[in-house]
Write a protein that holds these residues in place. Structure first.
Motif, PDB file in Angstrom:
ATOM      1  N   LEU A 136      -9.086  18.842   7.235  1.00 36.19           N
ATOM      2  CA  LEU A 136      -7.655  19.109   7.142  1.00 36.19           C
ATOM      3  C   LEU A 136      -7.328  19.313   5.677  1.00 36.19           C
ATOM      4  CD1 LEU A 136      -4.822  19.267   8.454  1.00 36.19           C
ATOM      5  CD2 LEU A 136      -4.609  16.802   7.992  1.00 36.19           C
ATOM      6  N   LYS A 137      -6.782  20.484   5.351  1.00 38.60           N
ATOM      7  CA  LYS A 137      -6.451  20.814   3.964  1.00 38.60           C
ATOM      8  C   LYS A 137      -4.964  21.095   3.849  1.00 38.60           C
ATOM      9  CE  LYS A 137     -10.940  22.863   2.792  1.00 38.60           C
ATOM     10  NZ  LYS A 137     -11.598  23.865   1.939  1.00 38.60           N
ATOM     11  N   GLY A 138      -4.418  20.777   2.656  1.00 41.04           N
ATOM     12  CA  GLY A 138      -3.000  21.032   2.431  1.00 41.04           C
ATOM     13  C   GLY A 138      -2.685  21.275   0.975  1.00 41.04           C
ATOM     14  N   ASN A 139      -1.584  21.980   0.731  1.00 42.59           N
ATOM     15  CA  ASN A 139      -1.067  22.211  -0.621  1.00 42.59           C
ATOM     16  C   ASN A 139      -2.115  22.832  -1.545  1.00 42.59           C
ATOM     17  OD1 ASN A 139       1.508  21.043  -0.007  1.00 42.59           O
ATOM     18  ND2 ASN A 139       0.554  19.014  -0.164  1.00 42.59           N
ATOM     19  N   ALA A 140      -2.774  23.875  -1.063  1.00 47.71           N
ATOM     20  CA  ALA A 140      -3.799  24.550  -1.862  1.00 47.71           C
ATOM     21  C   ALA A 140      -3.157  25.390  -2.966  1.00 47.71           C
ATOM     22  CB  ALA A 140      -4.654  25.437  -0.960  1.00 47.71           C
ATOM     23  N   VAL A 141      -3.730  25.281  -4.169  1.00 49.74           N
ATOM     24  CA  VAL A 141      -3.271  26.056  -5.328  1.00 49.74           C
ATOM     25  C   VAL A 141      -4.497  26.649  -6.009  1.00 49.74           C
ATOM     26  CG1 VAL A 141      -2.115  25.968  -7.566  1.00 49.74           C
ATOM     27  CG2 VAL A 141      -1.271  24.560  -5.672  1.00 49.74           C
ATOM     28  N   LEU A 142      -4.430  27.930  -6.371  1.00 52.95           N
ATOM     29  CA  LEU A 142      -5.521  28.605  -7.071  1.00 52.95           C
ATOM     30  C   LEU A 142      -4.929  29.396  -8.227  1.00 52.95           C
ATOM     31  CD1 LEU A 142      -8.468  29.521  -7.376  1.00 52.95           C
ATOM     32  CD2 LEU A 142      -8.046  31.254  -5.615  1.00 52.95           C
ATOM     33  N   ILE A 143      -5.212  28.945  -9.447  1.00 58.02           N
ATOM     34  CA  ILE A 143      -4.665  29.569 -10.656  1.00 58.02           C
ATOM     35  C   ILE A 143      -5.790  29.753 -11.661  1.00 58.02           C
ATOM     36  CG2 ILE A 143      -3.035  29.371 -12.571  1.00 58.02           C
ATOM     37  CD1 ILE A 143      -1.294  27.610 -10.799  1.00 58.02           C
ATOM     38  N   ASP A 144      -5.968  30.983 -12.145  1.00 58.35           N
ATOM     39  CA  ASP A 144      -6.977  31.284 -13.174  1.00 58.35           C
ATOM     40  C   ASP A 144      -8.366  30.775 -12.792  1.00 58.35           C
ATOM     41  OD1 ASP A 144      -5.018  32.510 -14.753  1.00 58.35           O
ATOM     42  OD2 ASP A 144      -4.551  30.656 -15.829  1.00 58.35           O
ATOM     43  N   GLY A 145      -8.707  30.911 -11.516  1.00 50.44           N
ATOM     44  CA  GLY A 145     -10.031  30.531 -11.082  1.00 50.44           C
ATOM     45  C   GLY A 145     -10.253  29.041 -10.910  1.00 50.44           C
ATOM     46  N   ILE A 146      -9.200  28.245 -10.977  1.00 41.31           N
ATOM     47  CA  ILE A 146      -9.305  26.800 -10.769  1.00 41.31           C
ATOM     48  C   ILE A 146      -8.458  26.439  -9.548  1.00 41.31           C
ATOM     49  CG2 ILE A 146      -8.857  24.507 -11.711  1.00 41.31           C
ATOM     50  CD1 ILE A 146      -9.407  25.646 -14.481  1.00 41.31           C
ATOM     51  N   ALA A 147      -9.114  25.856  -8.547  1.00 39.37           N
ATOM     52  CA  ALA A 147      -8.456  25.543  -7.280  1.00 39.37           C
ATOM     53  C   ALA A 147      -8.296  24.045  -7.116  1.00 39.37           C
ATOM     54  CB  ALA A 147      -9.282  26.089  -6.114  1.00 39.37           C
ATOM     55  N   SER A 148      -7.156  23.653  -6.583  1.00 37.79           N
ATOM     56  CA  SER A 148      -6.932  22.257  -6.217  1.00 37.79           C
ATOM     57  C   SER A 148      -6.381  22.225  -4.799  1.00 37.79           C
ATOM     58  CB  SER A 148      -5.964  21.575  -7.183  1.00 37.79           C
ATOM     59  OG  SER A 148      -4.694  22.206  -7.160  1.00 37.79           O
ATOM     60  N   VAL A 149      -6.820  21.240  -4.033  1.00 36.12           N
ATOM     61  CA  VAL A 149      -6.376  21.140  -2.647  1.00 36.12           C
ATOM     62  C   VAL A 149      -6.513  19.695  -2.191  1.00 36.12           C
ATOM     63  CG1 VAL A 149      -8.661  21.704  -1.704  1.00 36.12           C
ATOM     64  CG2 VAL A 149      -6.618  22.131  -0.330  1.00 36.12           C
ATOM     65  N   GLU A 150      -5.550  19.257  -1.396  1.00 35.94           N
ATOM     66  CA  GLU A 150      -5.676  17.964  -0.736  1.00 35.94           C
ATOM     67  C   GLU A 150      -6.560  18.169   0.494  1.00 35.94           C
ATOM     68  OE1 GLU A 150      -1.707  16.777   0.123  1.00 35.94           O
ATOM     69  OE2 GLU A 150      -1.104  16.748  -1.986  1.00 35.94           O
ATOM     70  N   GLU A 151      -7.634  17.390   0.596  1.00 38.35           N
ATOM     71  CA  GLU A 151      -8.594  17.626   1.672  1.00 38.35           C
ATOM     72  C   GLU A 151      -9.103  16.315   2.245  1.00 38.35           C
ATOM     73  OE1 GLU A 151     -12.550  20.333   2.620  1.00 38.35           O
ATOM     74  OE2 GLU A 151     -12.086  19.847   0.546  1.00 38.35           O
ATOM     75  N   GLU A 152      -9.217  16.285   3.559  1.00 45.91           N
ATOM     76  CA  GLU A 152      -9.799  15.153   4.256  1.00 45.91           C
ATOM     77  C   GLU A 152     -10.806  15.698   5.252  1.00 45.91           C
ATOM     78  OE1 GLU A 152      -8.338  11.084   6.584  1.00 45.91           O
ATOM     79  OE2 GLU A 152      -6.871  12.567   5.892  1.00 45.91           O
ATOM     80  N   GLU A 153     -11.999  15.082   5.288  1.00 44.22           N
ATOM     81  CA  GLU A 153     -13.057  15.542   6.172  1.00 44.22           C
ATOM     82  C   GLU A 153     -13.635  14.379   6.971  1.00 44.22           C
ATOM     83  OE1 GLU A 153     -15.015  19.376   3.908  1.00 44.22           O
ATOM     84  OE2 GLU A 153     -15.887  17.407   3.519  1.00 44.22           O
ATOM     85  N   GLU A 154     -14.161  14.706   8.142  1.00 44.84           N
ATOM     86  CA  GLU A 154     -14.824  13.700   8.969  1.00 44.84           C
ATOM     87  C   GLU A 154     -15.806  14.392   9.906  1.00 44.84           C
ATOM     88  OE1 GLU A 154     -13.668  10.288  12.287  1.00 44.84           O
ATOM     89  OE2 GLU A 154     -12.195  10.857  10.764  1.00 44.84           O
ATOM     90  N   ALA A 155     -16.989  13.817  10.031  1.00 46.41           N
ATOM     91  CA  ALA A 155     -17.988  14.371  10.939  1.00 46.41           C
ATOM     92  C   ALA A 155     -17.500  14.288  12.381  1.00 46.41           C
ATOM     93  CB  ALA A 155     -19.300  13.613  10.784  1.00 46.41           C
ATOM     94  N   ILE A 156     -17.992  15.208  13.193  1.00 44.76           N
ATOM     95  CA  ILE A 156     -17.694  15.209  14.619  1.00 44.76           C
ATOM     96  C   ILE A 156     -18.985  15.537  15.364  1.00 44.76           C
ATOM     97  CG2 ILE A 156     -16.967  17.640  14.574  1.00 44.76           C
ATOM     98  CD1 ILE A 156     -14.949  16.963  16.787  1.00 44.76           C
TER      99      ILE A 156
END
Length: 204
Positions: free
Chosen positions: A69-89
């Motif tokens: 689940l990702k949210g609030n992705a920002v990509l500026i000048d080749g630098i990306a930030s994103v809130e991310e949560e992962e879990e195996a299934i």
């Protein structure tokens, strides 16, 4: 918060030249199948959220699947930030969901992150596919970094990208771009993430 640099390469030739500069032998190769979901009425994307299941296959190993689940992705000048949560299934469950997104609410009863997704933004009319793409990821150890080189296949073409996750992205970007310049490899900042390229039919 995940922070990484994203550099776009123009062709297979340039990508192969970078791999040779990194030593030529990756520490890992992943075949990734990335499948995206949303509510029938696009409830998640309206809330700037991205829901993905990724199936990863590596030579000689059993496939694995990851919910993200990702949210609030920002990509500026080749630098990306994103809130991310992962879990195996469990892989079989992941494949059943990919075949039938209608199983998501039921599967959420026994999976923490799916439950969070279902509860965070209710999708009263159910779930559907948003899109899908394949990616081959080669991972290299280079100095203090893990460098990921991606060949991403969309219906509209192949995109070549280099990623490095770092707590000091400006330094990592400066080091990588210096390596590219040293080996006369043309490059540019990625202008969109893979999800956006999938949706918009671009390779930026």
């Amino acid at each position: 918060m995940e922070i990484e640099i994203k550099i776009r390469l123009a062709s297979e030739e340039h990508t192969a030249r970078l791999e040779q500069a990194l030593g030529g032998s990756p520490v890992s190769v992943e075949d990734q199948d990335n499948v995206f979901f949303d509510g029938v009425n696009k409830e998640l994307i309206k809330n700037k959220l991205v829901f993905r299941i990724r199936v990863i296959e590596k030579s000689g190993k059993e496939p694995v699947a990851i919910v993200a689940l990702k949210g609030n992705a920002v990509l500026i000048d080749g630098i990306a930030s994103v809130e991310e949560e992962e879990e195996a299934i469990e892989i079989d469950l992941a494949r059943r969901i990919i075949d039938n997104p209608g199983l998501i609410p039921e599967a959420a009863n026994s999976h923490r992150l799916l439950k969070k997704i279902v509860d965070r933004v209710p999708c009263s009319e159910g779930y559907s596919h948003m899109g899908r793409f394949k990616n081959v990821r080669h991972k290299y150890r280079w100095d203090e970094y893990l460098v990921e080189i991606d060949r991403t296949s969309y219906p509209h073409g192949i995109a070549y990208e280099v990623e490095i996750e770092s707590t000091d992205p400006e330094k990592a970007k400066a080091r990588l771009t210096a390596l590219l310049q040293e080996h006369d490899i043309p490059f540019g900042n990625s202008q969109q993430n893979k999800f956006e390229n999938m949706l918009l039919g671009t390779l930026l």
